[in-house]
Design an enzyme around this catalytic site. Sequence first.
Site, PDB file in Angstrom:
ATOM      1  N   GLY A  72      66.517  56.104  49.018  1.00  0.00           N
ATOM      2  CA  GLY A  72      66.096  54.964  48.214  1.00  0.00           C
ATOM      3  C   GLY A  72      64.759  55.283  47.571  1.00  0.00           C
ATOM      4  N   ARG A  73      63.728  55.354  48.426  1.00  0.00           N
ATOM      5  CA  ARG A  73      62.355  55.559  47.951  1.00  0.00           C
ATOM      6  C   ARG A  73      62.205  56.799  47.070  1.00  0.00           C
ATOM      7  NH1 ARG A  73      57.906  53.823  50.994  1.00  0.00           N
ATOM      8  NH2 ARG A  73      59.286  53.731  52.798  1.00  0.00           N
ATOM      9  N   ARG A 122      53.361  45.814  50.364  1.00  0.00           N
ATOM     10  CA  ARG A 122      53.202  47.031  51.171  1.00  0.00           C
ATOM     11  C   ARG A 122      51.775  47.264  51.663  1.00  0.00           C
ATOM     12  NH1 ARG A 122      54.221  51.662  49.916  1.00  0.00           N
ATOM     13  NH2 ARG A 122      55.398  52.202  51.774  1.00  0.00           N
ATOM     14  N   CYS A 172      46.051  32.917  49.159  1.00  0.00           N
ATOM     15  CA  CYS A 172      45.024  32.462  50.108  1.00  0.00           C
ATOM     16  C   CYS A 172      45.135  33.134  51.462  1.00  0.00           C
ATOM     17  CB  CYS A 172      45.133  30.957  50.258  1.00  0.00           C
ATOM     18  SG  CYS A 172      45.029  30.152  48.667  1.00  0.00           S
ATOM     19  N   GLU A 173      44.972  34.447  51.493  1.00  0.00           N
ATOM     20  CA  GLU A 173      44.980  35.201  52.746  1.00  0.00           C
ATOM     21  C   GLU A 173      44.093  36.417  52.573  1.00  0.00           C
ATOM     22  OE1 GLU A 173      48.235  35.741  55.116  1.00  0.00           O
ATOM     23  OE2 GLU A 173      49.430  34.126  54.253  1.00  0.00           O
ATOM     24  N   TYR A 192      60.693  49.237  47.302  1.00  0.00           N
ATOM     25  CA  TYR A 192      60.117  48.268  48.242  1.00  0.00           C
ATOM     26  C   TYR A 192      58.944  47.520  47.606  1.00  0.00           C
ATOM     27  CZ  TYR A 192      63.001  51.207  51.150  1.00  0.00           C
ATOM     28  OH  TYR A 192      64.069  51.915  51.639  1.00  0.00           O
TER      29      TYR A 192
HETATM   30  N1  LLP Z   1      69.284  54.134  55.294  1.00  0.00           N
HETATM   31  C1  LLP Z   1      68.908  53.235  56.216  1.00  0.00           C
HETATM   32  C2  LLP Z   1      69.804  52.976  57.335  1.00  0.00           C
HETATM   33  C3  LLP Z   1      67.668  52.583  56.109  1.00  0.00           C
HETATM   34  O1  LLP Z   1      67.308  51.706  57.040  1.00  0.00           O
HETATM   35  C4  LLP Z   1      66.824  52.871  55.014  1.00  0.00           C
HETATM   36  C5  LLP Z   1      65.531  52.193  54.867  1.00  0.00           C
HETATM   37  C6  LLP Z   1      67.268  53.798  54.057  1.00  0.00           C
HETATM   38  C7  LLP Z   1      68.492  54.423  54.224  1.00  0.00           C
HETATM   39  C8  LLP Z   1      66.461  54.157  52.844  1.00  0.00           C
HETATM   40  O2  LLP Z   1      65.283  54.799  53.160  1.00  0.00           O
HETATM   41  P1  LLP Z   1      64.397  55.447  51.975  1.00  0.00           P
HETATM   42  O3  LLP Z   1      65.153  56.631  51.427  1.00  0.00           O
HETATM   43  O4  LLP Z   1      64.188  54.419  50.959  1.00  0.00           O
HETATM   44  O5  LLP Z   1      63.138  55.859  52.630  1.00  0.00           O
HETATM   45  N2  LLP Z   1      59.790  48.405  53.452  1.00  0.00           N
HETATM   46  C9  LLP Z   1      59.380  49.733  53.890  1.00  0.00           C
HETATM   47  C10 LLP Z   1      60.539  50.673  54.000  1.00  0.00           C
HETATM   48  C11 LLP Z   1      61.641  50.182  54.908  1.00  0.00           C
HETATM   49  C12 LLP Z   1      62.797  51.129  54.958  1.00  0.00           C
HETATM   50  C13 LLP Z   1      63.961  50.494  55.585  1.00  0.00           C
HETATM   51  N3  LLP Z   1      65.125  51.312  55.686  1.00  0.00           N
HETATM   52  C14 LLP Z   1      58.313  50.252  52.940  1.00  0.00           C
HETATM   53  O6  LLP Z   1      57.920  49.538  52.018  1.00  0.00           O
HETATM   54  O7  LLP Z   1      57.814  51.349  53.135  1.00  0.00           O
END
Ligand code: LLP
Length: 430
Positions: free
Chosen positions: A275-276, A312, A355-356, A384
């Site tokens: 994703g990221r 974040r 307000c935090e 995200y």
């Molecule tokens: N697969 C599973 C089972 C996951 O739980 C996640 C992310 C991904 C794939 C994708 O991961 P990526 O390739 O995007 O790193 N909100 C947090 C990140 C939470 C990730 C949750 N799971 C942030 O802003 O850093």
Amino acid sequence: MDDFQYRDGVLHGESLDLREVANRFDTPLYVYSTKTLLDHYDRCAAAFAELNAVICFSVKSCHNLTILRLLRERGSAFDVVSGGELQRVLEVGAGPSSIVFAGVGKTDAEIEQALRAGIGWFNVESEAELENLARLADGLGTTARAALRVNPDVDPHTHVYTTTGKRETKFGVDLERARRVFREFRGRRGLDLSGIHLHLGSPVNRIEAYVESIEKALKLIDGLRGDGFAVAAINIGGGFGAHYQGGEAPPAAAYAEHIVPLLRGRHLGVLLEPGRSIAANAGVLLTRVLYTKASGDRQFVIVDAAMTELIRPALYGAYHFAWPVAPKDGVVPPSRAADLRMPGAVLVDIVGPVCESGDFLAKDRWLPPVSRGDLLCIFTAGAYGSVMGSRYNSRPLAAEVLIAGRQARLIRRRETFDDLVRTEREAIDP
Ligand code: LLP
């Protein structure tokens, strides 16, 4: 790294001057680059092409329908984690078999929705969930294909809140238990348990963590095959890094260089859930300076974006590089490093209107002098970012714009007050 670069002292998104984009669509504003998004997808696909890997874009990182459609057209499959995300990808025409469904707490309604849609894989996190999945699938007269998420107990060296592959987290079942689970569910009606799923955390810049956990999973798979189970696929999850400071994230090819040899010739289908690494650098958040002030020994830059647009920093202490879109005297940053201190820079906190005290986008940053009305860019916000937005303090969700070359178009309009209260008004004035 991305297509947000300074040209003649002004930040551009692809070929567009971001001042013009902000003037046209107002702020706070998420802006995405088509080119960066697709480049990052392509690089990942190319890096793992030898394995014929299925790239399941992780929808939770960036769920805008237009972006999902672009990725679908490019050949992406999808990783979803709720009924809502499943509906999103179906709406953009994703083939059901290209969808994998993860999550520790799928409801019956979500499972049935996914079974009816005929999705490719359920990534299952517990015996109780397998039991439920088999029951629901059998009830619908179908068979659910499932991968068991195993917890490899490997430390990905990332934030504790986004670490998932350690034994003490709620995710998956431990490796010893996994073999028992396969035995317990052997031949169960409604269930085809034939995959192994891993996800270590996010972001994981340490490639060895993947190597270590995949080796453990392969040992498990060998054991299972020895026991007569037909294990057809391994899903290695997501977690590849992105460039927040620049240079810290290995490219997809570097991950592949270590991962592909482990999986080559194993007769396993391979799935990934990035994703990221695809979306983060493809998006920025534009925000305008409302006020500047000094208080105590600190200088504050108060902007019109807040933790409601980008949580974040507040939630993980995450670092996002911030810089004026058109810095005075053309002080263009040579990098996005945290310790960047240019001549004339002032040490500031960039904070929002909420307000935090936790409502900040950046703390202790050396920034060129800015004044009311100036535009700031918060970089690496495509993953995200918008998806974790909230309406706290009755702030409407921000607009989103997609750039392609010289074109910018709205892909999510800014919410209005009517949007904010619609579901409450129904109660007052049915
Ligand atoms: N697969 C599973 C089972 C996951 O739980 C996640 C992310 C991904 C794939 C994708 O991961 P990526 O390739 O995007 O790193 N909100 C947090 C990140 C939470 C990730 C949750 N799971 C942030 O802003 O850093």
